[in-house]
Structures are given as C-alpha cells and as structure tokens.
Design an enzyme around this catalytic site. Structure first.
Site, PDB file in Angstrom:
ATOM      1  N   SER A 108       0.865  -1.182   0.000  1.00 53.77           N
ATOM      2  CA  SER A 108       0.000   0.000   0.000  1.00 53.77           C
ATOM      3  C   SER A 108       0.900   1.229   0.000  1.00 53.77           C
ATOM      4  CB  SER A 108      -0.890   0.013   1.240  1.00 53.77           C
ATOM      5  OG  SER A 108      -1.552   1.254   1.333  1.00 53.77           O
ATOM      6  N   SER A 109       0.463   2.281  -0.656  1.00 56.80           N
ATOM      7  CA  SER A 109       1.321   3.477  -0.791  1.00 56.80           C
ATOM      8  C   SER A 109       1.659   4.098   0.566  1.00 56.80           C
ATOM      9  CB  SER A 109       0.628   4.529  -1.658  1.00 56.80           C
ATOM     10  OG  SER A 109      -0.607   4.914  -1.061  1.00 56.80           O
ATOM     11  N   CYS A 110       0.860   3.765   1.593  1.00 49.78           N
ATOM     12  CA  CYS A 110       1.106   4.385   2.902  1.00 49.78           C
ATOM     13  C   CYS A 110       2.316   3.782   3.597  1.00 49.78           C
ATOM     14  CB  CYS A 110      -0.113   4.241   3.800  1.00 49.78           C
ATOM     15  SG  CYS A 110      -0.328   2.571   4.367  1.00 49.78           S
ATOM     16  N   TYR A 137       0.941  -1.219  10.509  1.00 45.13           N
ATOM     17  CA  TYR A 137       0.490  -1.811   9.243  1.00 45.13           C
ATOM     18  C   TYR A 137       1.624  -1.799   8.229  1.00 45.13           C
ATOM     19  CZ  TYR A 137      -2.270  -2.045   4.877  1.00 45.13           C
ATOM     20  OH  TYR A 137      -2.788  -2.365   3.647  1.00 45.13           O
ATOM     21  N   LYS A 141       3.388  -4.916   6.165  1.00 48.89           N
ATOM     22  CA  LYS A 141       3.299  -4.975   4.710  1.00 48.89           C
ATOM     23  C   LYS A 141       4.696  -4.960   4.076  1.00 48.89           C
ATOM     24  CE  LYS A 141      -0.958  -5.443   3.483  1.00 48.89           C
ATOM     25  NZ  LYS A 141      -1.353  -6.528   2.541  1.00 48.89           N
ATOM     26  N   THR A 165      -2.101   2.593  -4.656  1.00 52.61           N
ATOM     27  CA  THR A 165      -2.393   3.855  -3.984  1.00 52.61           C
ATOM     28  C   THR A 165      -3.706   3.694  -3.215  1.00 52.61           C
ATOM     29  OG1 THR A 165      -2.589   6.242  -4.319  1.00 52.61           O
ATOM     30  CG2 THR A 165      -3.737   4.832  -5.888  1.00 52.61           C
ATOM     31  N   HIS A 180     -11.855   4.318   5.119  1.00 50.65           N
ATOM     32  CA  HIS A 180     -10.965   5.309   4.494  1.00 50.65           C
ATOM     33  C   HIS A 180     -11.789   6.546   4.141  1.00 50.65           C
ATOM     34  CE1 HIS A 180      -8.581   1.580   3.818  1.00 50.65           C
ATOM     35  NE2 HIS A 180      -7.603   2.400   4.134  1.00 50.65           N
TER      36      HIS A 180
HETATM   37  O1  GFB Z   1      -8.208   7.611   3.951  1.00 48.08           O
HETATM   38  P1  GFB Z   1      -7.541   7.905   5.261  1.00 48.08           P
HETATM   39  O2  GFB Z   1      -8.203   7.377   6.494  1.00 48.08           O
HETATM   40  O3  GFB Z   1      -6.105   7.270   5.215  1.00 48.08           O
HETATM   41  O4  GFB Z   1      -7.347   9.486   5.470  1.00 48.08           O
HETATM   42  P2  GFB Z   1      -4.665   7.744   4.740  1.00 48.08           P
HETATM   43  C1  GFB Z   1      -6.981  10.309   4.400  1.00 48.08           C
HETATM   44  C2  GFB Z   1      -7.106  11.761   4.824  1.00 48.08           C
HETATM   45  O5  GFB Z   1      -8.517  12.087   4.903  1.00 48.08           O
HETATM   46  C3  GFB Z   1      -6.526  12.082   6.220  1.00 48.08           C
HETATM   47  C4  GFB Z   1      -8.776  12.802   6.098  1.00 48.08           C
HETATM   48  O6  GFB Z   1      -5.878  13.334   6.138  1.00 48.08           O
HETATM   49  C5  GFB Z   1      -7.779  12.199   7.083  1.00 48.08           C
HETATM   50  O7  GFB Z   1      -7.598  13.069   8.188  1.00 48.08           O
HETATM   51  N1  GFB Z   1     -10.188  12.638   6.500  1.00 48.08           N
HETATM   52  C6  GFB Z   1     -11.096  13.638   6.576  1.00 48.08           C
HETATM   53  C7  GFB Z   1     -10.794  11.482   6.825  1.00 48.08           C
HETATM   54  N2  GFB Z   1     -12.292  13.162   6.981  1.00 48.08           N
HETATM   55  C8  GFB Z   1     -12.126  11.815   7.143  1.00 48.08           C
HETATM   56  C9  GFB Z   1     -13.018  10.772   7.540  1.00 48.08           C
HETATM   57  O8  GFB Z   1     -14.210  10.989   7.857  1.00 48.08           O
HETATM   58  N3  GFB Z   1     -12.515   9.503   7.565  1.00 48.08           N
HETATM   59  C10 GFB Z   1     -11.215   9.238   7.225  1.00 48.08           C
HETATM   60  N4  GFB Z   1     -10.791   7.951   7.261  1.00 48.08           N
HETATM   61  N5  GFB Z   1     -10.311  10.214   6.857  1.00 48.08           N
HETATM   62  C11 GFB Z   1      -4.268   5.196   5.070  1.00 48.08           C
HETATM   63  C12 GFB Z   1      -3.476   4.274   5.984  1.00 48.08           C
HETATM   64  O9  GFB Z   1      -3.795   6.518   5.253  1.00 48.08           O
HETATM   65  O10 GFB Z   1      -4.058   4.844   3.719  1.00 48.08           O
HETATM   66  C13 GFB Z   1      -3.872   2.848   5.754  1.00 48.08           C
HETATM   67  O11 GFB Z   1      -3.705   4.643   7.347  1.00 48.08           O
HETATM   68  C14 GFB Z   1      -4.017   2.497   4.290  1.00 48.08           C
HETATM   69  O12 GFB Z   1      -2.903   2.010   6.348  1.00 48.08           O
HETATM   70  C15 GFB Z   1      -4.628   3.593   3.442  1.00 48.08           C
HETATM   71  O13 GFB Z   1      -2.770   2.171   3.774  1.00 48.08           O
HETATM   72  C16 GFB Z   1      -4.491   3.290   1.972  1.00 48.08           C
HETATM   73  O14 GFB Z   1      -4.619   7.804   3.260  1.00 48.08           O
HETATM   74  O15 GFB Z   1      -4.227   8.937   5.493  1.00 48.08           O
END
Ligand code: GFB
Length: 316
Positions: A108-110, A137, A141, A165, A180
C-alpha cells in the site's frame, strides 16, 4: 495462466479481493478457490499449511489483510501488525512449500516513508521514517514485500508485489470510524443530506493530498501484472494524479447533493501530507487506469444507495 488453472483469491470478500474475483470471472477463469475468514483463519499457520497442501492452487492473489483508515490504524496498532504479519508469512511460506507457480502480494502506498520525495518511486521504500499513524500496518506490509523478494532470491519463487495507492469502489467499508476517507465522506454527506443537517465535520485540515484509484482498475492491473510481470522489485499501481482532501470533499458533496457547510475537526490527524505514486514503471508495461475519479465516485454512490442500509451496512 490458463483459464482452468486453480487460482486462490485470499480475501475474496473485501474491496480488493471481490474486484479480483469479478475480473477473473469476466475473463473466463473458472477455477477460483476462496475461503471466508471463518472457514480459514489465515493467522493460523497450521490451518493455512493444511489448506495449501489439500488445494494446491497454482496461482495466488494475496488480497487478505486487516485494513482501515487513519483512525483504525492509529487506534489498533498491535492488531494491525500482528494480523497482517501472520497473514503474509503464513500464506507466502505455505505457497512456497506447496509449489505455487506464482503469487501476487499487495502492499500500500502508505508504507513508503512519510516524507518521501514526490512522486514516490518504488526505490524509495525503506529510505526514511514511516508515517506514525500507520507504522504498524506498514511494517507488516513491508515484511511481506521483503519475504516475496527473498523467497524469489533463495528459492526461485515467482512471487511478485504490487503497491496500490488509496483505493475506493463498490463493496467498500463505510463504517464511520474504521473506513478510508472516500467512503466515509460519501456516507457523511449522504446522511447529512437526508437529515437536512447544516454541516458535515471532516477530520484534520483538508490540506493533505491523496491519489485515488478505482478498485476495478486495480484488479485489472493486478491481472495484467500476474500475466506479464516477474521481478524482485514491487510495482506502483495508481493514477499518477492527486487532489486535496478538501477538493475531494467538494466533489463528493456535489455528487451526493449536500448543500450545507464543511467543518474541519483539527483534533483528528492529517496523516502523511502527500503520497503520490510514480507510475512510470507500470506505464512502461502498457497499463493505464481507466476510471476518472468523478465517474468512479458516481458509480460508488449509486451502488451505496441500492446496497447499504441506514446504518451503513451492506444489504447484499
Ligand atoms: O483515507 P484515510 O483514512 O487514510 O485518510 P490515509 C486520508 C485523509 O482524509 C486524512 C482525512 O488526512 C484524514 O484526516 N479525513 C477527513 C478522513 N475526513 C475523514 C473521515 O471521515 N474519515 C477518514 N478515514 N479520513 C491510510 C493508511 O492513510 O491509507 C492505511 O492509514 C491504508 O494504512 C490507506 O494504507 C491506503 O490515506 O491517510
């Protein structure tokens, strides 16, 4: 890979696994083996070894994982590192022991360094500190990717890795806390619209940039790689384009038809500021994504409306 070859899709009920099954069926692959997590706990080494010994699949798509958004990762790091490490090690080792012809593992890109140069090339892995919110995580990975590399080096296994991504699509997780951002915003804006709320609260600042790939495009890329790629280094899979969370929210707000305000809860983490993938290696193999972001979000929202109940749970 012949149409009658036995293909095991680990994690077939998830966002990625279900998309892989869809494309395999659409391409005429008829011998697909699946197991639910109740039928086969991939964290159980003995059970996994027995499954591979009995089924002897020729190909494996290892899409099973414990996944979640930034809040899920940062609130359960022990579960994320243990579950994902056990799943990766058990499946990859048993695939080697049972003579699997080819296995594809998913990163995963993260898992790239938090402050990696952008866009991120495959070579940047392990060159810097990880993003703290999903370090657990990421380590699991990265270990899976390295295991595939070393099993190729020592045992000659044709085990490859893809590095997708951020993904979205039908059959995603819409839980408000563990999902997400893209599915979370679809649900937040939908619920705000039907309840005539005046505002929707988003996490962080809205400033981070993210790249989003429609999951059926990913599945197409994974089949393409399974058929055409065999090398040590993992391959980035993405669109090569990103946008801010705030701009994403404005697109989803318009598609859903919510007319209220956006409010940001700065107590929630932003996570890594940007993780745009350099997709030139994949492009050189002739693959390119097909689904524009807006079209993909419209598809998901239509699916959400007919498939999810008022609690954001699948009715299928
Ligand atoms: O998609 P997300 O949870 O994961 O968050 P990451 C992306 C961005 O969206 C962050 C913002 O800056 C969050 O603060 N955000 C805003 C929100 N509102 C929301 C909301 O209601 N829910 C969520 N979830 N985010 C993940 C990794 O990072 O990427 C995982 O933690 C995984 O391990 C995934 O690899 C692909 O993109 O930041």
């Amino acid at each position: 890979m012949n149409k009658a070859d036995k293909i095991y899709v680990a994690g077939h009920k998830g966002l990625v696994g279900s998309a892989i099954v869809r494309i395999l069926l659409s391409q005429g692959f008829t011998n697909i083996v699946t197991r639910t997590s109740n039928e086969l706990d991939l964290r159980n080494q003995t059970a996994v070894a027995a499954f591979f010994e009995k089924e002897k699949p020729q190909y494996v798509f290892l899409a099973a994982a414990k996944v979640g958004g930034i809040f899920a990762n940062s609130s359960a790091p022990a579960d994320f590192i243990y579950d994902n490490m056990m799943i990766a090690f058990n499946v990859i080792h048993s695939a080697y022991l049972s003579g699997v012809r080819k296995l594809l593992f998913l990163g995963s890109s993260c898992i790239y360094p938090k402050m990696a140069q952008q866009p991120i090339k495959e070579e940047y892995l392990l060159t810097g500190a990880l993003e703290s919110t999903n370090e657990a995580y990421a380590i699991a990975k990265i270990s899976g990717l390295e295991l595939c590399k070393f099993y190729r080096r020592q045992y000659g296994c044709d085990f490859i890795s893809a590095m997708p991504t951020n993904l979205y699509g039908i059959n995603d997780n819409f839980d408000i806390n563990t999902s997400h951002v893209l599915p979370a915003l679809i649900r937040r804006f939908h619920e705000a619209k039907i309840s005539n709320a005046t505002e929707v609260v988003l996490w962080g600042t809205g400033k981070p940039l993210r790249e989003f790939l429609y999951v059926d495009d990913l599945a197409d890329a994974l089949l393409h790689l399974m058929l055409n790629y065999s090398d040590e280094i993992h391959i980035n899979v993405g669109t090569g384009e990103d946008l801010s969370i705030n701009d994403l929210a404005l697109v989803i707000k318009e598609i859903v038809g919510f007319n209220g305000a956006l409010v940001y809860d700065n107590s929630k983490p932003d996570g890594t500021p940007r993780k745009l993938l350099d997709v030139s290696r994949l492009s050189a193999t002739g693959w390119r994504y097909k689904t524009p972001l807006r079209e993909g979000i419209e598809k998901v929202y239509r699916w959400y409306l007919k498939s999810m109940d008022a609690n954001g749970q699948s009715m299928e």
